[in-house]
Design a protein around this motif. Structure first.
Motif, mmCIF file in Angstrom:
data_model
loop_
_atom_site.group_PDB
_atom_site.id
_atom_site.type_symbol
_atom_site.label_atom_id
_atom_site.label_comp_id
_atom_site.label_asym_id
_atom_site.label_seq_id
_atom_site.Cartn_x
_atom_site.Cartn_y
_atom_site.Cartn_z
ATOM 1 N N UNK A 138 0.810 -1.213 0.000
ATOM 2 C CA UNK A 138 0.000 0.000 0.000
ATOM 3 C C UNK A 138 0.847 1.269 0.000
ATOM 4 N N UNK A 139 2.157 1.141 0.032
ATOM 5 C CA UNK A 139 3.011 2.329 -0.016
ATOM 6 C C UNK A 139 2.773 3.057 -1.337
ATOM 7 N N UNK A 140 2.753 4.380 -1.272
ATOM 8 C CA UNK A 140 2.341 5.183 -2.429
ATOM 9 C C UNK A 140 3.462 5.390 -3.433
ATOM 10 N N UNK A 141 4.694 5.275 -3.008
ATOM 11 C CA UNK A 141 5.822 5.522 -3.895
ATOM 12 C C UNK A 141 6.421 4.211 -4.401
ATOM 13 N N UNK A 142 6.918 4.243 -5.625
ATOM 14 C CA UNK A 142 7.705 3.131 -6.125
ATOM 15 C C UNK A 142 9.175 3.394 -5.834
ATOM 16 N N UNK A 143 9.971 2.332 -5.807
ATOM 17 C CA UNK A 143 11.356 2.453 -5.369
ATOM 18 C C UNK A 143 12.315 2.019 -6.473
ATOM 19 N N UNK A 144 13.555 2.447 -6.315
ATOM 20 C CA UNK A 144 14.606 2.094 -7.271
ATOM 21 C C UNK A 144 15.175 0.707 -7.011
ATOM 22 N N UNK A 145 15.103 0.251 -5.760
ATOM 23 C CA UNK A 145 15.800 -0.986 -5.402
ATOM 24 C C UNK A 145 15.057 -1.713 -4.292
ATOM 25 N N UNK A 146 15.160 -3.051 -4.319
ATOM 26 C CA UNK A 146 14.555 -3.885 -3.277
ATOM 27 C C UNK A 146 15.551 -4.963 -2.866
ATOM 28 N N UNK A 147 15.715 -5.154 -1.559
ATOM 29 C CA UNK A 147 16.504 -6.259 -1.004
ATOM 30 C C UNK A 147 15.526 -7.240 -0.374
ATOM 31 N N UNK A 148 15.581 -8.493 -0.830
ATOM 32 C CA UNK A 148 14.608 -9.497 -0.415
ATOM 33 C C UNK A 148 15.298 -10.738 0.156
ATOM 34 N N UNK A 149 15.394 -10.850 1.490
ATOM 35 C CA UNK A 149 15.878 -12.094 2.094
ATOM 36 C C UNK A 149 14.745 -13.046 2.485
ATOM 37 N N UNK A 150 13.522 -12.782 2.010
ATOM 38 C CA UNK A 150 12.344 -13.552 2.403
ATOM 39 C C UNK A 150 11.909 -14.520 1.302
ATOM 40 N N UNK A 151 11.745 -14.026 0.084
ATOM 41 C CA UNK A 151 11.352 -14.860 -1.045
ATOM 42 C C UNK A 151 9.860 -15.105 -1.118
ATOM 43 N N UNK A 152 9.447 -16.008 -2.021
ATOM 44 C CA UNK A 152 8.051 -16.414 -2.141
ATOM 45 C C UNK A 152 7.117 -15.274 -2.484
ATOM 46 N N UNK A 153 5.967 -15.234 -1.796
ATOM 47 C CA UNK A 153 4.956 -14.228 -2.081
ATOM 48 C C UNK A 153 5.454 -12.817 -1.802
ATOM 49 N N UNK A 154 6.288 -12.662 -0.781
ATOM 50 C CA UNK A 154 6.856 -11.352 -0.489
ATOM 51 C C UNK A 154 7.629 -10.834 -1.691
#
Length: 304
Positions: free
Chosen positions: A199-215
């Motif tokens: 629901x965050x209104x802004x889009x981002x340049x980068x994402x770090x994901x140590x969770x995986x799956x649906x996240x």
């Protein structure tokens, strides 16, 4: 030498004390007298059998070490006997001594303790690498970090802040949210138990994901057109086919660890230690149990 190993997968009771002799030192190896090792998620999962490896049992777990060089291989050029070093080997650090490859090792600065160095050798190094190398994160960019209060996430947040992020978003548990907002109130943290980060209104340049799956899959909708996502988990099919720069990575680098330790020495990266105690069978079982049941804020470290 004394070790703590397993010969089957299961709960913490599979740990037992043993004794091993190390094989002769190879040309590009360092022999380390171990002073500290941390409890890392990888080793907890490995003990449970989540990574396989039954053909390698019995196995000495432990993937972080900080200690002193006792001997060097014939082709080692960057280290000497007596150096204080840290490294992230693949297993083997629940032991009084171990060998590591020269390319995995980094000198520990004088004002960084063995406990701090062991604490950052795996998870912090991974988060630091994600931002610095895999994302090639730049000043003025924005970032979303999942698991922001964990070792990977907290290091990634700190490195992005150090570079000059325009905005940092993170997901965390309720206690993790409190921790991160105390660290820096400017970080926008979503409690993943009660808040929807999409629901965050802004889009981002980068994402770090140590969770995986649906996240990981939900995160794709938050990337800018030229955005990048890096993950320590497998890429989902949706991420594989998405029109973004998405990649999975895992690489131990002594140079990356050296850069991280330099930043810790300078005070620009903070190391959060939850508990430290003496290395023995009882405390190893205790710390594995604490980690498995509660995912504590900060690292659990055992000292030799």
């Amino acid at each position: 030498m004394k070790v703590i190993e397993i010969n089957q997968f299961g709960n913490v009771d599979v740990f037992y004390e043993g004794s091993k002799e190390l094989p002769p030192l190879k040309a590009h190896q360092l022999l380390i007298k171990n002073y500290a090792t941390a409890i890392d998620p990888y080793d907890v999962a490995y003990r449970q059998g989540l990574y396989g490896g039954a053909d390698k049992l019995p196995t000495v777990l432990g993937s972080s070490t900080a200690g002193i060089v006792l001997a060097i291989g014939s082709e080692v050029t960057n280290f000497a006997v007596g150096d204080r070093i840290a490294a992230s080997p693949h297993l083997r650090s629940y032991a009084e001594r171990l060998t590591v490859l020269e390319k995995q090792a980094a000198i520990i600065p004088d004002n960084v303790t063995f406990v701090q160095a062991a604490a950052v050798a795996l998870g912090y190094q991974t988060g630091y690498q994600a931002v610095t190398e895999e994302l090639d994160f730049q000043k003025g960019q924005s970032i979303l970090v999942h698991g922001g209060s964990g070792s990977v996430g907290f290091a990634a947040i700190q490195r992005a802040k150090e570079i000059g992020a325009s905005q940092i978003y993170a997901t965390a548990s309720s206690k993790g949210k409190t921790f991160l907002q105390q660290y820096d109130p400017a970080i926008h943290v979503f409690d993943y138990h009660s808040e929807d980060f999409t629901q965050m209104t802004d889009k981002v340049d980068a994402i770090v994901d140590p969770i995986g799956g649906q996240t990981q899959e939900k995160s794709l909708q938050l990337l800018k057109a030229q955005g990048k996502l890096v993950t320590t988990k497998d890429l989902t099919a949706k991420a594989e086919s998405a029109p973004f720069d998405s990649r999975a990575f895992y690489l131990n680098s002594g140079q990356t660890l050296a850069d991280l330790l330099t930043d810790i020495s300078a005070g620009s990266i903070v190391v959060k230690i939850n508990q430290s105690d003496k290395f023995n069978l009882e405390n190893l079982k205790k710390f594995h149990t604490i980690f498995q049941e509660g995912h504590p804020l900060g690292k659990l470290v055992l000292e030799f």
